[in-house]
Design an enzyme around this catalytic site. Structure first.
Site, short mmCIF file in Angstrom:
data_model
loop_
_atom_site.label_atom_id
_atom_site.label_comp_id
_atom_site.label_asym_id
_atom_site.label_seq_id
_atom_site.Cartn_x
_atom_site.Cartn_y
_atom_site.Cartn_z
N THR A 1 0.84 -1.20 0.00
CA THR A 1 0.00 0.00 0.00
C THR A 1 0.87 1.25 0.00
OG1 THR A 1 -0.17 -0.07 2.41
CG2 THR A 1 -1.93 -1.12 1.16
N ASP A 2 0.41 2.26 -0.71
CA ASP A 2 1.22 3.46 -0.92
C ASP A 2 0.91 4.55 0.08
OD1 ASP A 2 3.11 5.07 -2.11
OD2 ASP A 2 2.33 4.82 -4.13
N LYS A 3 1.52 5.68 -0.09
CA LYS A 3 1.41 6.82 0.82
C LYS A 3 -0.05 7.16 1.13
CE LYS A 3 2.49 11.75 1.11
NZ LYS A 3 3.05 12.91 0.40
N SER B 1 0.33 7.09 -5.07
CA SER B 1 -0.30 6.20 -6.02
C SER B 1 -1.42 5.48 -5.32
CB SER B 1 0.72 5.20 -6.57
OG SER B 1 0.97 4.21 -5.61
N VAL C 1 -2.48 5.41 2.12
CA VAL C 1 -3.49 4.36 1.93
C VAL C 1 -3.60 3.52 3.20
CG1 VAL C 1 -4.14 2.32 0.58
CG2 VAL C 1 -3.10 4.30 -0.56
#
Length: 401
Positions: free
Chosen positions: A116-118, A393, A120
């Protein structure tokens, strides 16, 4: 007589000094004994941890991603804090892993299911690793974690288990304010808008078009139309019934797929919003799966949550072998729901109200060119590359290396 008195006083003073020294020695010995006992207790605890068997397990994690630069740890970089930084620290402090395993995660065979990205969040992230099975392991790990990161469950798995490679599918949700679906020709007040049945049906009709296998090269970056890895299989995608929180109406879109590429879910949702609002024709969707380059809008990252990961093949093979449990979390569902209500949903709602990420993004749709040529898009991408690299993202980096 005077000499006898002086001698008696001197003798008394000597006895008092002697008694004082004895008391002091006893106190010092007492403190030393306490220190020795404390050190011995710590050594006993460490010895007990070392004696605890090391086993391959999976941990069920839930976390609010706000303030973190994603899930995956960047060893040697303290500038960008990640969820795994806090997790590894808690594993070391609780005695589940030795310190050197925290410094080199390969030593404990660590693997996350989804990167999982920034920003999230996750309600059902799974990580696999080898740990010492100490007593009260979940309680001890959670004692060293912040309240917005919780370990909700633990299960033993096979020695060769890898949470990323053994995962059959992933389910994500995307929570958004329903005014995002209001037609562009209608003026709406964000807090007063309520989604009607006809529009919800239109949304679900479009989302259902994604089901099956399609070429999603236009829904990510750095993949050409003939790249086999751009083809992805979507099992289901739908929007649930709207609900009101903090005087604003929201809805949750669910999508289940084998795997997702960077930005894919956000672009899938962005295109549906653009069509429903009247900025793009329905034909754009089918066109986007072809070889032609289509500029698909990317919805904001706020609202994206990793809901669940699926291990159906593993469960069929090992779930009922008498040694291992199926990787299903029915008993933890209530804890997951409570965590979402306490930490994930409030973060999404409050951030949307304060920062207006959806409203600001919607304002960019009128200037979005859905008929851009490939040459125009390449020029635009070069000009915006620096800013897009800093943007979060969609966190669906399951295999987007």
């Amino acid at each position: 007589m005077a000499e006898d008195l002086i001698a008696a006083v001197a003798s008394q003073t000597k006895r008092l000094n002697s008694s004082s020294e004895v008391v002091q020695r006893l106190e010092e010995n007492g403190h030393q004994n306490k220190r020795l006992k404390s050190d011995a207790d710590e050594e006993d605890a460490e010895d007990q941890n070392k004696k605890s068997p090391k086993r391959k397990i999976v941990l069920l994690m839930a976390y609010s991603g706000k303030g973190y630069h994603g899930m995956q740890r960047n060893v040697g970089s303290s500038q960008f804090k990640t969820i795994e930084d806090d997790l590894v620290s808690a594993l070391v402090q609780s005695g589940c892993i030795p310190k050197n395993h925290g410094e080199d995660m390969k030593k404990m065979s660590f693997q996350r299911c989804a990167r999982t990205d920034k920003g999230v969040s996750a309600a059902g992230q799974i990580v696999s690793l080898k740990v010492r099975l100490i007593d009260d392991i979940l309680e001890k790990i959670n004692n060293h974690l912040p309240s917005h990161i919780r370990i909700l469950g633990l299960k033993r798995v096979t020695g060769g288990f890898n949470s990323k490679n053994k995962c059959d599918a992933r389910t994500y949700s995307y929570m958004l304010p329903t005014f995002a679906f209001a037609h562009k020709d209608h003026e709406v007040q964000e807090e007063l808008f309520r989604l009607d049945r006809e529009t919800l049906e239109s949304v679900n009709k479009l989302l259902a078009c994604y089901k099956g296998t399609h070429n999603f090269h236009n829904f990510t970056s750095q993949k050409g139309p003939r790249d086999p890895s751009a083809k992805r299989y979507i099992m289901e995608m739908y929007c649930g019934e709207p609900f009101v929180r903090e005087n604003m109406e929201f809805a949750v879109i669910q999508v289940k797929g084998q795997s997702f590429m960077m930005h894919q879910i956000r672009k899938m949702i962005g295109l549906v919003i653009a069509i429903v609002k009247g900025y793009a024709a329905e034909s754009i969707m089918e066109l986007s799966w072809g070889e032609e380059k289509v500029d698909v809008p990317k919805a904001p990252g706020l609202g994206l949550v990793l809901e669940k990961v699926h291990f159906e093949k593993y469960n069929r093979r090992f779930g009922n072998d008498g040694l291992h449990e199926p990787l299903e979390w029915t008993e933890e569902e209530e804890k997951i729901a409570v965590f979402k209500e306490q930490y994930i949903y409030p973060t999404i709602i409050n951030t949307e109200r304060e920062e207006k990420s959806m409203a600001n993004w919607l304002n960019t749709l009128p200037i979005h060119d859905f008929n851009s040529t490939a040459v125009e898009m390449q020029t635009n991408n070069k000009n915006s590359k620096k800013s897009s690299d800093l943007e979060a993202s969609d966190g669906c980096g399951d295999d987007s290396d």
